[in-house]
Design an enzyme around this catalytic site. Sequence first.
Site, PDB file in Angstrom:
ATOM      1  N   ASP A   1     -97.888  -8.809 -36.321  1.00  0.00           N
ATOM      2  CA  ASP A   1     -99.140  -8.841 -35.566  1.00  0.00           C
ATOM      3  C   ASP A   1    -100.273  -8.293 -36.433  1.00  0.00           C
ATOM      4  O   ASP A   1    -100.134  -7.265 -37.083  1.00  0.00           O
ATOM      5  CB  ASP A   1     -98.997  -8.002 -34.289  1.00  0.00           C
ATOM      6  CG  ASP A   1    -100.113  -8.255 -33.284  1.00  0.00           C
ATOM      7  OD1 ASP A   1    -100.884  -9.222 -33.470  1.00  0.00           O
ATOM      8  OD2 ASP A   1    -100.206  -7.492 -32.303  1.00  0.00           O
TER       9      ASP A   1
ATOM     10  N   SER B   1     -98.542  -0.544 -34.596  1.00  0.00           N
ATOM     11  CA  SER B   1     -97.508  -0.419 -33.561  1.00  0.00           C
ATOM     12  C   SER B   1     -96.702   0.831 -33.883  1.00  0.00           C
ATOM     13  O   SER B   1     -97.241   1.938 -33.826  1.00  0.00           O
ATOM     14  CB  SER B   1     -96.659  -1.693 -33.452  1.00  0.00           C
ATOM     15  OG  SER B   1     -95.966  -1.984 -34.641  1.00  0.00           O
TER      16      SER B   1
ATOM     17  N   HIS C   1     -99.731  -1.159 -30.013  1.00  0.00           N
ATOM     18  CA  HIS C   1     -98.708  -1.716 -29.130  1.00  0.00           C
ATOM     19  C   HIS C   1     -98.244  -0.600 -28.188  1.00  0.00           C
ATOM     20  O   HIS C   1     -97.709   0.412 -28.650  1.00  0.00           O
ATOM     21  CB  HIS C   1     -97.521  -2.233 -29.939  1.00  0.00           C
ATOM     22  CG  HIS C   1     -97.823  -3.493 -30.693  1.00  0.00           C
ATOM     23  ND1 HIS C   1     -96.834  -4.270 -31.262  1.00  0.00           N
ATOM     24  CD2 HIS C   1     -98.984  -4.128 -30.970  1.00  0.00           C
ATOM     25  CE1 HIS C   1     -97.381  -5.323 -31.858  1.00  0.00           C
ATOM     26  NE2 HIS C   1     -98.682  -5.248 -31.702  1.00  0.00           N
TER      27      HIS C   1
END
Length: 284
Positions: free
Chosen positions: A155, A37, A64
């Site tokens: 994540d 991300s 992301h």
Amino acid sequence: MTSPAAVTPVSAVAIARPTPEEHAEGSSFPIVGLGASAGGLEAFTQLLSHLPHDTGMAFVLIQHLDPSHESHLTELLSKASRMPVSEVKGETRVEANHVYVIPPRCNLGISDGVLQTPPRPASGRNMPIDSFLRALAADRGSQALGVVLSGTASDGTLGLQAIKAAGGVTFAQEVRTAKFDSMPRSAIAAGVADFVLSPAAIARELVAIARDSHSPVEPRRAIGPPEDAELARILRLVRSASGVDFTHYKHSTLARRIKRRMTLRGFENLEDYRRHLEQNREEA
């Protein structure tokens, strides 16, 4: 600091656990799922710039992304990669020596080697890296590899757990090299990363794994006398620890997976690895 995602412990006996149908030996190639991300562009760039054009692997990048903006990730990464880089548009069959990038406003899935682009969930927390890595583990089994790079939150941790359970290999970025370290730190804390390395070192290890996977493994020859006796002892240890009897599974599959696990643990011969299992039953 973000707390790591809850992870169920996974036995390292995944070296021998058969994947769904094992994808008929030699008929598939490894697919690497890479997630990031914040700080991901820098990490992706470093990793791709250290990969050759011909590893025989495919690479799928899960970043992301802001759904309200178009992504320039493909264009930027094309400058760093020796492989073709493309944004996934609809169902796409994965090819070796290609890099695939998640599109904005979508997640990615994979089934039978075909990438899919389901829409992002309309509500709730979106975890696109976990989602893809889990799908990759189910689709590719021991031919799945997972990498968690720079990013915030957690994540990717559960996705790496799924790949480990399927017998694949997992990586987390070394936290001191990550621009944002929460994601790799979560994976490391949960114990689901086989390797903790910088992006450049991850690339070098992937090349080594690719080279090893291209080495032919012939039935009944990968491990031969007197090593067959050591293999039998290892399988007895595994049966004692897990209750599962692997003695009737394909010999070449067991040999390849045990060899991979030995490499991850730094062992060069079966006798030493068998002694390690006797002293560390949780490994079995």
